[in-house]
Design a protein around this motif. Sequence first.
Motif, PDB file in Angstrom:
ATOM      1  N   VAL A  16       5.667   5.180 -16.221  1.00 23.32           N
ATOM      2  CA  VAL A  16       5.260   6.528 -15.817  1.00 23.32           C
ATOM      3  C   VAL A  16       4.704   6.505 -14.404  1.00 23.32           C
ATOM      4  O   VAL A  16       5.089   7.317 -13.556  1.00 23.32           O
ATOM      5  CB  VAL A  16       4.245   7.129 -16.817  1.00 23.32           C
ATOM      6  N   TYR A  17       3.792   5.556 -14.121  1.00 23.41           N
ATOM      7  CA  TYR A  17       3.233   5.459 -12.772  1.00 23.41           C
ATOM      8  C   TYR A  17       4.350   5.210 -11.760  1.00 23.41           C
ATOM      9  O   TYR A  17       4.371   5.827 -10.690  1.00 23.41           O
ATOM     10  CB  TYR A  17       2.176   4.348 -12.683  1.00 23.41           C
ATOM     11  N   GLY A  18       5.258   4.303 -12.082  1.00 20.97           N
ATOM     12  CA  GLY A  18       6.355   3.983 -11.167  1.00 20.97           C
ATOM     13  C   GLY A  18       7.199   5.198 -10.838  1.00 20.97           C
ATOM     14  O   GLY A  18       7.593   5.395  -9.679  1.00 20.97           O
ATOM     15  N   TRP A  19       7.497   6.027 -11.830  1.00 21.37           N
ATOM     16  CA  TRP A  19       8.287   7.232 -11.583  1.00 21.37           C
ATOM     17  C   TRP A  19       7.555   8.167 -10.630  1.00 21.37           C
ATOM     18  O   TRP A  19       8.135   8.658  -9.667  1.00 21.37           O
ATOM     19  CB  TRP A  19       8.601   7.958 -12.894  1.00 21.37           C
ATOM     20  N   PHE A  20       6.257   8.411 -10.895  1.00 22.68           N
ATOM     21  CA  PHE A  20       5.482   9.289 -10.007  1.00 22.68           C
ATOM     22  C   PHE A  20       5.388   8.703  -8.599  1.00 22.68           C
ATOM     23  O   PHE A  20       5.515   9.426  -7.609  1.00 22.68           O
ATOM     24  CB  PHE A  20       4.087   9.567 -10.571  1.00 22.68           C
ATOM     25  N   ALA A  21       5.175   7.397  -8.493  1.00 26.45           N
ATOM     26  CA  ALA A  21       5.059   6.767  -7.176  1.00 26.45           C
ATOM     27  C   ALA A  21       6.360   6.904  -6.383  1.00 26.45           C
ATOM     28  O   ALA A  21       6.335   7.211  -5.187  1.00 26.45           O
ATOM     29  CB  ALA A  21       4.670   5.298  -7.322  1.00 26.45           C
ATOM     30  N   ARG A  22       7.485   6.691  -7.042  1.00 28.51           N
ATOM     31  CA  ARG A  22       8.781   6.791  -6.356  1.00 28.51           C
ATOM     32  C   ARG A  22       9.116   8.230  -5.962  1.00 28.51           C
ATOM     33  O   ARG A  22       9.838   8.454  -4.997  1.00 28.51           O
ATOM     34  CB  ARG A  22       9.903   6.227  -7.234  1.00 28.51           C
ATOM     35  N   ASN A  23       8.623   9.191  -6.696  1.00 28.07           N
ATOM     36  CA  ASN A  23       8.971  10.595  -6.474  1.00 28.07           C
ATOM     37  C   ASN A  23       7.841  11.410  -5.866  1.00 28.07           C
ATOM     38  O   ASN A  23       7.936  12.635  -5.795  1.00 28.07           O
ATOM     39  CB  ASN A  23       9.411  11.222  -7.809  1.00 28.07           C
ATOM     40  N   ARG A  24       6.793  10.763  -5.394  1.00 27.65           N
ATOM     41  CA  ARG A  24       5.597  11.486  -4.948  1.00 27.65           C
ATOM     42  C   ARG A  24       5.849  12.431  -3.781  1.00 27.65           C
ATOM     43  O   ARG A  24       5.253  13.499  -3.718  1.00 27.65           O
ATOM     44  CB  ARG A  24       4.458  10.528  -4.642  1.00 27.65           C
ATOM     45  N   LEU A  47       0.818  -1.213   0.000  1.00 22.93           N
ATOM     46  CA  LEU A  47       0.000   0.000   0.000  1.00 22.93           C
ATOM     47  C   LEU A  47       0.851   1.263   0.000  1.00 22.93           C
ATOM     48  O   LEU A  47       0.444   2.297  -0.542  1.00 22.93           O
ATOM     49  CB  LEU A  47      -0.944   0.000   1.199  1.00 22.93           C
ATOM     50  N   ASP A  48       2.039   1.174   0.578  1.00 21.14           N
ATOM     51  CA  ASP A  48       2.940   2.321   0.581  1.00 21.14           C
ATOM     52  C   ASP A  48       3.587   2.521  -0.790  1.00 21.14           C
ATOM     53  O   ASP A  48       3.943   3.626  -1.158  1.00 21.14           O
ATOM     54  CB  ASP A  48       4.025   2.143   1.653  1.00 21.14           C
ATOM     55  N   ARG A  49       3.703   1.456  -1.545  1.00 22.08           N
ATOM     56  CA  ARG A  49       4.372   1.495  -2.848  1.00 22.08           C
ATOM     57  C   ARG A  49       3.449   1.984  -3.974  1.00 22.08           C
ATOM     58  O   ARG A  49       3.911   2.627  -4.916  1.00 22.08           O
ATOM     59  CB  ARG A  49       4.896   0.103  -3.187  1.00 22.08           C
ATOM     60  N   ALA A  50       2.144   1.701  -3.880  1.00 16.37           N
ATOM     61  CA  ALA A  50       1.240   2.017  -4.990  1.00 16.37           C
ATOM     62  C   ALA A  50      -0.199   2.122  -4.502  1.00 16.37           C
ATOM     63  O   ALA A  50      -0.540   1.587  -3.441  1.00 16.37           O
ATOM     64  CB  ALA A  50       1.329   0.928  -6.068  1.00 16.37           C
ATOM     65  N   ALA A  51      -1.005   2.785  -5.293  1.00 12.54           N
ATOM     66  CA  ALA A  51      -2.450   2.797  -5.051  1.00 12.54           C
ATOM     67  C   ALA A  51      -3.008   1.456  -5.534  1.00 12.54           C
ATOM     68  O   ALA A  51      -2.458   0.826  -6.452  1.00 12.54           O
ATOM     69  CB  ALA A  51      -3.104   3.943  -5.816  1.00 12.54           C
ATOM     70  N   TYR A  52      -4.095   1.031  -4.907  1.00 10.50           N
ATOM     71  CA  TYR A  52      -4.753  -0.216  -5.298  1.00 10.50           C
ATOM     72  C   TYR A  52      -6.241   0.029  -5.445  1.00 10.50           C
ATOM     73  O   TYR A  52      -6.849   0.721  -4.627  1.00 10.50           O
ATOM     74  CB  TYR A  52      -4.529  -1.315  -4.248  1.00 10.50           C
ATOM     75  N   LEU A  53      -6.825  -0.582  -6.479  1.00 13.35           N
ATOM     76  CA  LEU A  53      -8.255  -0.474  -6.734  1.00 13.35           C
ATOM     77  C   LEU A  53      -8.880  -1.851  -6.592  1.00 13.35           C
ATOM     78  O   LEU A  53      -8.462  -2.801  -7.252  1.00 13.35           O
ATOM     79  CB  LEU A  53      -8.513   0.076  -8.141  1.00 13.35           C
ATOM     80  N   ASP A  54      -9.875  -1.935  -5.729  1.00 13.75           N
ATOM     81  CA  ASP A  54     -10.641  -3.162  -5.536  1.00 13.75           C
ATOM     82  C   ASP A  54     -11.982  -2.968  -6.225  1.00 13.75           C
ATOM     83  O   ASP A  54     -12.789  -2.136  -5.821  1.00 13.75           O
ATOM     84  CB  ASP A  54     -10.834  -3.422  -4.044  1.00 13.75           C
ATOM     85  N   PRO A  90     -15.306  11.639 -17.386  1.00 11.20           N
ATOM     86  CA  PRO A  90     -14.322  12.462 -18.095  1.00 11.20           C
ATOM     87  C   PRO A  90     -13.066  11.702 -18.533  1.00 11.20           C
ATOM     88  O   PRO A  90     -12.344  12.159 -19.410  1.00 11.20           O
ATOM     89  CB  PRO A  90     -13.953  13.557 -17.083  1.00 11.20           C
ATOM     90  N   LEU A  91     -12.814  10.544 -17.934  1.00  7.10           N
ATOM     91  CA  LEU A  91     -11.632   9.763 -18.300  1.00  7.10           C
ATOM     92  C   LEU A  91     -11.898   8.750 -19.415  1.00  7.10           C
ATOM     93  O   LEU A  91     -10.959   8.184 -19.973  1.00  7.10           O
ATOM     94  CB  LEU A  91     -11.073   9.027 -17.083  1.00  7.10           C
ATOM     95  N   ILE A  92     -13.159   8.546 -19.760  1.00  7.10           N
ATOM     96  CA  ILE A  92     -13.503   7.542 -20.774  1.00  7.10           C
ATOM     97  C   ILE A  92     -12.753   7.759 -22.092  1.00  7.10           C
ATOM     98  O   ILE A  92     -12.303   6.783 -22.700  1.00  7.10           O
ATOM     99  CB  ILE A  92     -15.031   7.457 -20.965  1.00  7.10           C
ATOM    100  N   PHE A 133      -0.733   1.737 -12.165  1.00  9.31           N
ATOM    101  CA  PHE A 133      -1.213   2.083 -13.501  1.00  9.31           C
ATOM    102  C   PHE A 133      -2.504   1.351 -13.826  1.00  9.31           C
ATOM    103  O   PHE A 133      -3.427   1.927 -14.414  1.00  9.31           O
ATOM    104  CB  PHE A 133      -0.141   1.756 -14.560  1.00  9.31           C
ATOM    105  N   TYR A 134      -2.601   0.077 -13.435  1.00  4.07           N
ATOM    106  CA  TYR A 134      -3.779  -0.716 -13.763  1.00  4.07           C
ATOM    107  C   TYR A 134      -5.014  -0.209 -13.017  1.00  4.07           C
ATOM    108  O   TYR A 134      -6.127  -0.276 -13.525  1.00  4.07           O
ATOM    109  CB  TYR A 134      -3.515  -2.195 -13.485  1.00  4.07           C
ATOM    110  N   ALA A 135      -4.811   0.330 -11.828  1.00  9.54           N
ATOM    111  CA  ALA A 135      -5.911   0.958 -11.084  1.00  9.54           C
ATOM    112  C   ALA A 135      -6.400   2.186 -11.839  1.00  9.54           C
ATOM    113  O   ALA A 135      -7.610   2.364 -12.050  1.00  9.54           O
ATOM    114  CB  ALA A 135      -5.458   1.345  -9.673  1.00  9.54           C
ATOM    115  N   PHE A 136      -5.460   3.051 -12.265  1.00  7.48           N
ATOM    116  CA  PHE A 136      -5.842   4.240 -13.017  1.00  7.48           C
ATOM    117  C   PHE A 136      -6.534   3.852 -14.324  1.00  7.48           C
ATOM    118  O   PHE A 136      -7.549   4.428 -14.705  1.00  7.48           O
ATOM    119  CB  PHE A 136      -4.626   5.125 -13.302  1.00  7.48           C
TER     120      PHE A 136
END
Length: 130
Positions: free
Chosen positions: A111-119, A62-69, A91-93, A79-82
């Motif tokens: 891209v997601y990994g870079w943002f997650a590491r640098n958030r 959970l600290d490393r990435a967002a998760y969608l259930d 609006p994202l469709i 990225f897969y959650a987004f």
Amino acid sequence: MGSSMVSNVRNERRWVLYYDGSCGFCDRVRRWLSRMDFFHHIAWIPYQALERPPQGLSWNDLDRAAYLDTGQGRLNEGFYAFRMLTLRLLPLIPLAPILWFPGMNLVGEAVYGWFARNRYRLSGCRRAGG
């Protein structure tokens, strides 16, 4: 937020997105996305409000990435959650055909990994405990 509250959300057939509530960048993204959630399909839950991680995840996950259930027995990470949100937030469709195009997962993960590491640096906040 206890597990019973997450269960209540689950019973409403809402998707649950777990994110880092101590990260200013993450919270800004959450606020931006939640404004697009016109029909309140998503429950936005900072993982720090949980008593324990969702089944199959650790605090480190959970600290490393967002998760969608999505309630389908599978958790979508980062990225897969987004990408899944492009199917639920109007609006994202228009982004869905691009993000679901074969091979885009490689770019999206990077891209997601870079943002997650640098958030924390992007938000100007210090990491809790660090």
